[in-house]
Design a protein around this motif. Sequence first.
Motif, PDB file in Angstrom:
ATOM      1  N   VAL A 202       0.845  -1.206   0.000  1.00 31.41           N
ATOM      2  CA  VAL A 202       0.000   0.000   0.000  1.00 31.41           C
ATOM      3  C   VAL A 202       0.876   1.249   0.000  1.00 31.41           C
ATOM      4  N   MET A 203       1.899   1.283   0.867  1.00 21.97           N
ATOM      5  CA  MET A 203       2.758   2.455   0.942  1.00 21.97           C
ATOM      6  C   MET A 203       3.574   2.626  -0.339  1.00 21.97           C
ATOM      7  N   PHE A 204       4.011   1.511  -0.944  1.00 18.88           N
ATOM      8  CA  PHE A 204       4.774   1.595  -2.187  1.00 18.88           C
ATOM      9  C   PHE A 204       3.908   2.119  -3.324  1.00 18.88           C
ATOM     10  N   VAL A 205       2.676   1.647  -3.411  1.00 17.66           N
ATOM     11  CA  VAL A 205       1.761   2.145  -4.441  1.00 17.66           C
ATOM     12  C   VAL A 205       1.545   3.645  -4.274  1.00 17.66           C
ATOM     13  N   ALA A 206       1.460   4.104  -3.006  1.00 21.12           N
ATOM     14  CA  ALA A 206       1.279   5.539  -2.763  1.00 21.12           C
ATOM     15  C   ALA A 206       2.498   6.325  -3.235  1.00 21.12           C
ATOM     16  N   VAL A 207       3.709   5.783  -3.017  1.00 24.34           N
ATOM     17  CA  VAL A 207       4.921   6.458  -3.497  1.00 24.34           C
ATOM     18  C   VAL A 207       4.889   6.568  -5.015  1.00 24.34           C
ATOM     19  N   VAL A 208       4.530   5.480  -5.687  1.00 20.19           N
ATOM     20  CA  VAL A 208       4.450   5.497  -7.154  1.00 20.19           C
ATOM     21  C   VAL A 208       3.403   6.509  -7.617  1.00 20.19           C
ATOM     22  N   ALA A 209       2.274   6.582  -6.894  1.00 19.29           N
ATOM     23  CA  ALA A 209       1.194   7.491  -7.296  1.00 19.29           C
ATOM     24  C   ALA A 209       1.586   8.952  -7.155  1.00 19.29           C
ATOM     25  N   THR A 210       2.561   9.264  -6.302  1.00 22.62           N
ATOM     26  CA  THR A 210       3.000  10.661  -6.185  1.00 22.62           C
ATOM     27  C   THR A 210       3.793  11.111  -7.411  1.00 22.62           C
ATOM     28  N   GLY A 211       4.262  10.154  -8.205  1.00 22.78           N
ATOM     29  CA  GLY A 211       5.070  10.496  -9.362  1.00 22.78           C
ATOM     30  C   GLY A 211       6.486  10.895  -9.016  1.00 22.78           C
ATOM     31  N   SER A 212       6.878  10.735  -7.786  1.00 21.20           N
ATOM     32  CA  SER A 212       8.231  11.090  -7.353  1.00 21.20           C
ATOM     33  C   SER A 212       9.157   9.896  -7.562  1.00 21.20           C
ATOM     34  N   ARG A 213      10.293  10.163  -8.159  1.00 21.71           N
ATOM     35  CA  ARG A 213      11.197   9.061  -8.509  1.00 21.71           C
ATOM     36  C   ARG A 213      12.289   8.831  -7.470  1.00 21.71           C
ATOM     37  N   THR A 214      12.744   9.893  -6.837  1.00 20.86           N
ATOM     38  CA  THR A 214      13.828   9.728  -5.866  1.00 20.86           C
ATOM     39  C   THR A 214      13.446   8.776  -4.732  1.00 20.86           C
ATOM     40  N   PRO A 215      12.217   8.829  -4.177  1.00 22.53           N
ATOM     41  CA  PRO A 215      11.876   7.864  -3.126  1.00 22.53           C
ATOM     42  C   PRO A 215      11.968   6.411  -3.592  1.00 22.53           C
ATOM     43  N   LEU A 216      11.755   6.155  -4.896  1.00 26.37           N
ATOM     44  CA  LEU A 216      11.917   4.793  -5.391  1.00 26.37           C
ATOM     45  C   LEU A 216      13.379   4.369  -5.300  1.00 26.37           C
ATOM     46  N   VAL A 217      14.292   5.295  -5.646  1.00 24.41           N
ATOM     47  CA  VAL A 217      15.726   5.015  -5.498  1.00 24.41           C
ATOM     48  C   VAL A 217      16.064   4.823  -4.021  1.00 24.41           C
ATOM     49  N   ALA A 218      15.513   5.694  -3.175  1.00 28.37           N
ATOM     50  CA  ALA A 218      15.788   5.616  -1.738  1.00 28.37           C
ATOM     51  C   ALA A 218      15.276   4.303  -1.155  1.00 28.37           C
ATOM     52  N   MET A 219      14.107   3.869  -1.563  1.00 23.41           N
ATOM     53  CA  MET A 219      13.563   2.611  -1.053  1.00 23.41           C
ATOM     54  C   MET A 219      14.393   1.431  -1.533  1.00 23.41           C
ATOM     55  N   THR A 220      14.927   1.517  -2.755  1.00 22.13           N
ATOM     56  CA  THR A 220      15.799   0.457  -3.250  1.00 22.13           C
ATOM     57  C   THR A 220      17.078   0.378  -2.424  1.00 22.13           C
ATOM     58  N   LEU A 221      17.685   1.531  -2.144  1.00 22.55           N
ATOM     59  CA  LEU A 221      18.887   1.560  -1.309  1.00 22.55           C
ATOM     60  C   LEU A 221      18.596   0.995   0.082  1.00 22.55           C
ATOM     61  N   ALA A 222      17.480   1.416   0.649  1.00 16.53           N
ATOM     62  CA  ALA A 222      17.128   0.964   1.995  1.00 16.53           C
ATOM     63  C   ALA A 222      16.855  -0.531   2.025  1.00 16.53           C
ATOM     64  N   ALA A 223      16.168  -1.049   0.999  1.00 15.94           N
ATOM     65  CA  ALA A 223      15.868  -2.484   0.955  1.00 15.94           C
ATOM     66  C   ALA A 223      17.151  -3.302   0.867  1.00 15.94           C
TER      67      ALA A 223
END
Length: 618
Positions: A202-223
Amino acid sequence: MHISSLRQTGNRFFDFVCLWVLPVGLLMLLGTLFFLPDRSVHHKLYYGLFSIPTLLALCIRPSELKRLVGEPVVIFFMLFAGFAILSLCWSPTTTAADNLIKRPLHTLMLFFGTALLLRHRPGVLKSIFLGAALLALLGTLRDLYAFALTYTPGTRLIGTGALDNPLLSSHLFGFFGIYWLWMAMDSKRLHLMALCLAAFTVMFVAVVATGSRTPLVAMTLAANWLALLCWNRRSIPLFAAAPLVIAGILLFAPHLITGRGDSYRFEIWQTTWQLFVQHPLIGHGYDAPMRVDTGMGYLLSEPHNFALGVLFNVGILGFIPWIAMIGYALYSGWKQRALPVFQLASTLLVFGIGAGLTEGGGILSRPKEHWFLLWIPLALIAGLNIARRAGCLLPAPRPRISDTQFDQLTDGARLIEEDGLGPKVLELRDGSFLKLFRRRDWYTSGAWHPYSARFVRNSQRLALAGIATPDVLELMVRTDGSQGVRYRPLSGQTVRQALQASTSPQERQQLVHRLGQFIARLHDQGVYFRSLHLGNILLLNSGEFGLIDLADMRLLPSALSAELRRRNLRHMQRYDQDRQWLFEEQVDALLEGYASTASASMSQALRTQLGHSPRTAH
């Protein structure tokens, strides 16, 4: 008498702040942005429930500062914030100096308050984060539902409440997404892991829905960081998941990543760097205005990179403690990676570092979304370091042992204690003891704060206070969810056995007098032992006293109040033989021993409760 009363009032206030106000304040800081009308309310909640109470608590007990300011993360922050405040001497800012100075002070209170909370009530952190994450999950589901109803191509999700920007909203969605991912990695039960993964989705879908790309990179680094920290069989799918998800987005919705180009980031960074090299050593000053013209028709006022923002404002001299603070925090997270709470805190910090690659304006701000990227994770790591040194954190549990391994461990063991459900305490072949704690239902306090963990934590903290307790060797978890604590027992006999073996009233009187001194010492050190009776107090071979059966205990920040002391002694009167020895035959010896250690007011309160006057009155 007046001074004593003031001291007791101060102790009660300090305890109330550490045990109740700060947990509520941290929960409000973490979980309410989704529901508040604006950030100003969020500021007031933080100031009123966390920052100001922390300051008052430290004014009442300044001795706590010695432990707090000895933490390297805190030292580096104070150096960074101190230089930032000094830079106001050359900063062209138009904001009032007192307004700007308050911001790093409130941030410092975040470090101090978190440390006080984790030192004096460490077990509540898990509940606070879970409560905040559930609030975030509810808010996110509401936002996604409203977004789906009104969606048109090209629109971006903006969280409701105090959230007013897609990128800033994505920081919170990503922050709590990482929390749910950590919960899934840490979970020992498959159904709980599945629920946590659903919440993460749910939280990941919300990040994608914001259209922001940096949090996707940040979540990848964190994972990836989390997978390295945990390094178990769940790490491999976690390593593989991030590139697969990104490949899926590129394949099915590439516009989410490529649709907005580079958003002028490179032009912004180039201009910021050019401004930095004008004053590389000391920077332009804290809160110095920035004007970046990228040709879009309007000026930008942020460098959109945390590191560049620090360099622009405070130069190399301010950047050194800033990067040292982050570096030491990451080192602490890696060094203590066996402890789940460090895994969470350092993974949140890695997410914040990744998100800060293309985000960041003011280097020191009021509480807002940026705090979730750096200051909250850094405060957690600093507080955890302080709590670990104080013996308040649990050791890393032994990897889950199978039934076969458990049978091998207990083969030839001697039964010490059992109940209707089976063995409770076993003496193993090597002479160590194994105390078993059965699995509790998920909705009980024993599931969230296992009695095995309470036993270990209490043993550690009492030992640091100079009170003899069993030496814990390891904490283990079985495949059925039950837990065990293996420890080396104390050598001696219970006080009950010692009194039974006493050969004369004088010998018994001396023992009870010393016991009164020991109980007073416990009370003065904030030990509220609900199971305090003569079978749980040992008379050691050395002649000192020690405690066993430690799970049912509270360790308060201050000496016990008169009411808690009276209640604790009432517990001891539940056993007929104990009551006869202590409160009938040798009550004078007990109270005289207690009075020789405790304050006169506390000793008198106990005499009054027992309806006993000192013999010297005649």
